[in-house]
Write a protein that holds these residues in place. Structure first.
Motif, PDB file in Angstrom:
ATOM      1  N   SER A 120       0.827  -1.205   0.000  1.00 37.82           N
ATOM      2  CA  SER A 120       0.000   0.000   0.000  1.00 37.82           C
ATOM      3  C   SER A 120       0.862   1.255   0.000  1.00 37.82           C
ATOM      4  O   SER A 120       0.559   2.231  -0.697  1.00 37.82           O
ATOM      5  N   ASN A 121       1.940   1.242   0.781  1.00 33.74           N
ATOM      6  CA  ASN A 121       2.841   2.403   0.825  1.00 33.74           C
ATOM      7  C   ASN A 121       3.462   2.656  -0.546  1.00 33.74           C
ATOM      8  O   ASN A 121       3.575   3.806  -0.993  1.00 33.74           O
ATOM      9  N   GLN A 156       2.237   1.752  -3.509  1.00 34.09           N
ATOM     10  CA  GLN A 156       1.208   2.221  -4.429  1.00 34.09           C
ATOM     11  C   GLN A 156       0.859   3.686  -4.167  1.00 34.09           C
ATOM     12  O   GLN A 156       0.566   4.440  -5.100  1.00 34.09           O
ATOM     13  N   ALA A 157       0.899   4.098  -2.890  1.00 38.49           N
ATOM     14  CA  ALA A 157       0.666   5.508  -2.571  1.00 38.49           C
ATOM     15  C   ALA A 157       1.789   6.381  -3.144  1.00 38.49           C
ATOM     16  O   ALA A 157       1.539   7.489  -3.640  1.00 38.49           O
ATOM     17  N   GLN A 158       3.024   5.907  -3.076  1.00 41.39           N
ATOM     18  CA  GLN A 158       4.138   6.653  -3.658  1.00 41.39           C
ATOM     19  C   GLN A 158       3.951   6.815  -5.165  1.00 41.39           C
ATOM     20  O   GLN A 158       4.209   7.882  -5.722  1.00 41.39           O
TER      21      GLN A 158
END
Length: 452
Positions: free
Chosen positions: A321-322, A324-326
């Motif tokens: 998730s981290n 993909q957020a980046q």
């Protein structure tokens, strides 16, 4: 007269390019940039694709799974009881267990399976699991969840299967994982099905049940034989599924059929030298307690594994998730191709991970594509700057004439590189339409003023 002057003015302004000047690709030296135009063909596609390029790979966290691959931890060895013989003569009646034929042997937890394949390197044994010294033979212990872990195949549950059924299951899994399904399977160690033997024997033991049916005389022999001074007062007691059976020792040795009494997994055999059942009862109770302790330990180990997998899965989900957020916020270091000119949507196209994108991917993906009203499909270019320091500023314009529909096949073979620019020129009539749309409102206003 005024209308004629207006038309002449529009044509003049359009011809000299003072109103609108569109982009184009011109070979030669342009403002210090050397432009070389190369037509895209089957031969030049090969030349363009020779440039060195390795697609970026996804972070390792996307290829990991929550399972550790080690399975449930072993329960460990439980203490074995010791017994001493006591003498008390008494005659006992014969109570025989019912004749049972449980069928072929079924694989269980703790059994060691040997998998023999033509290629010794095809299957790698688990860390900590014993391996055969012979080439092409690898040993796997059936873990507490009933499965063995073959790195090239994955976890395969074989508990409660016969050898034939286990071979069929392995065959299917190997074919599904594109492995050579040529192998043989055998059981090297029988640890899952056992019979406890205690009491007046030379060496109390836990005797494994193997492919060969285990008989009473074989179990007694595996325990060193009966060690009693007075056979008249001795008996063999058998505890099975909550029922107690007994065979006087004199009867046992006088009837060969009793010696061949078949024992089953979980049976407890106790050679008793007294009439009272106290000692035998203590033995059976201890065996039941050992089974309960083993089950509790297995449940605790399974719960521990489930907790570990859940925590690991949460960590993987958070890490993915981290990342993909980046990517969504533009903090990633992705490679892009840029699209401009007469397209329905201009912008950038992210090159995919772990594979190479082609020209068709960028032009035809999602809502992109040629603008039907304004694009000149005979003038499709891929502009690529030279990476050679000696050719700084040089640009190769790979030209595709899409008027021939057969050339669309070349779009599926032309590989893109980071920082490529895809440009589609406009039709000549588009220049005229845009010039008129910009000039005509001003001329109409001028005409109105003149009329007034």
């Amino acid at each position: 007269m005024r209308l004629a002057l207006l038309l002449v003015s529009v044509m003049a302004l359009t011809a000299c390019g003072t109103v609108y000047r569109s982009s184009s690709v011109s070979p030669g030296l342009q403002n210090g940039t050397q432009v070389r135009v190369v037509s895209i063909s089957a031969e030049t596609v090969v030349q363009a694709n020779r440039s060195a390029y390795s697609p970026k790979t996804l972070p390792a966290v996307f290829s990991l799974t929550a399972g550790t691959g080690e399975g449930v931890r072993s329960v460990g060895a439980l203490p074995q009881p010791t017994y001493s013989a006591q003498l008390r003569p008494e005659r006992l009646e014969v109570r025989l267990p019912p004749s049972i034929h449980p069928g072929p042997y079924r694989i269980g937890v703790g059994d060691v399976l040997v998998l023999t394949t033509p290629d010794a390197g095809a299957l790698i044994p688990n860390p900590g699991v014993s391996s055969s010294l012979k080439t092409g033979r690898q040993a796997y212990t059936v873990q507490d969840d009933g499965a063995i872990n073959i790195p090239s195949v994955g976890r395969v549950k074989l508990a409660d299967l016969t050898i034939e059924s286990a071979e069929a299951e392995l065959f299917q899994r190997m074919v599904a994982n594109q492995q050579d399904p040529t192998f043989s399977l055998e059981i090297a160690e029988f640890n899952s099905r056992r019979v406890s033997v205690g009491g007046a024997v030379a060496a109390p033991a836990v005797v494994p049940v193997t492919l060969t049916p285990l008989s009473l005389d074989a179990a007694l022999a595996a325990s060193g034989g009966v060690a009693v001074q007075d056979q008249d007062s001795a008996s063999v007691r058998l505890y099975r599924n909550g029922s107690l059976y007994q065979i006087p020792l004199n009867e046992l040795y006088s009837r060969p059929d009793l010696l061949k009494t078949r024992l089953l997994d979980g049976d407890s055999v106790f050679v008793d030298t007294e009439y009272e059942l106290g000692k035998a009862q203590a033995f059976f109770e201890q065996q039941i307690a050992l089974v309960a302790a083993r089950q509790q330990a297995q449940q605790a180990a399974l719960l521990e594994l489930q907790t570990e997998v859940s925590l690991r899965r949460a960590q993987l989900t958070e890490a993915r998730s981290n990342y993909q957020a980046q990517v969504a916020l533009g903090a990633d270091k992705n490679d892009y191709v840029y699209l401009t000119g007469e397209l329905r949507e201009q912008g950038r196209f992210a090159l995919p991970f772990e594979r190479r994108a082609v020209l068709a991917d960028a032009l035809l993906a999602n809502t992109r594509g040629f603008s039907v009203q304004s694009a000149d499909i005979s003038q499709v270019y891929v502009l690529r700057a030279s990476t050679d320091p000696r050719e700084f500023g040089a640009v190769t314009a790979w030209h595709l004439d899409a008027r021939n529909a057969a050339n669309f096949a070349l779009m599926t073979r032309f590989e893109l590189r980071p920082d490529d620019v895809i440009f589609v020129a406009q039709q000549p009539i588009t220049k005229w339409n845009r010039a008129v749309s910009q000039i005509l409102p001003s001329l109409i206003n001028v005409s109105r003023v003149a009329v007034d």
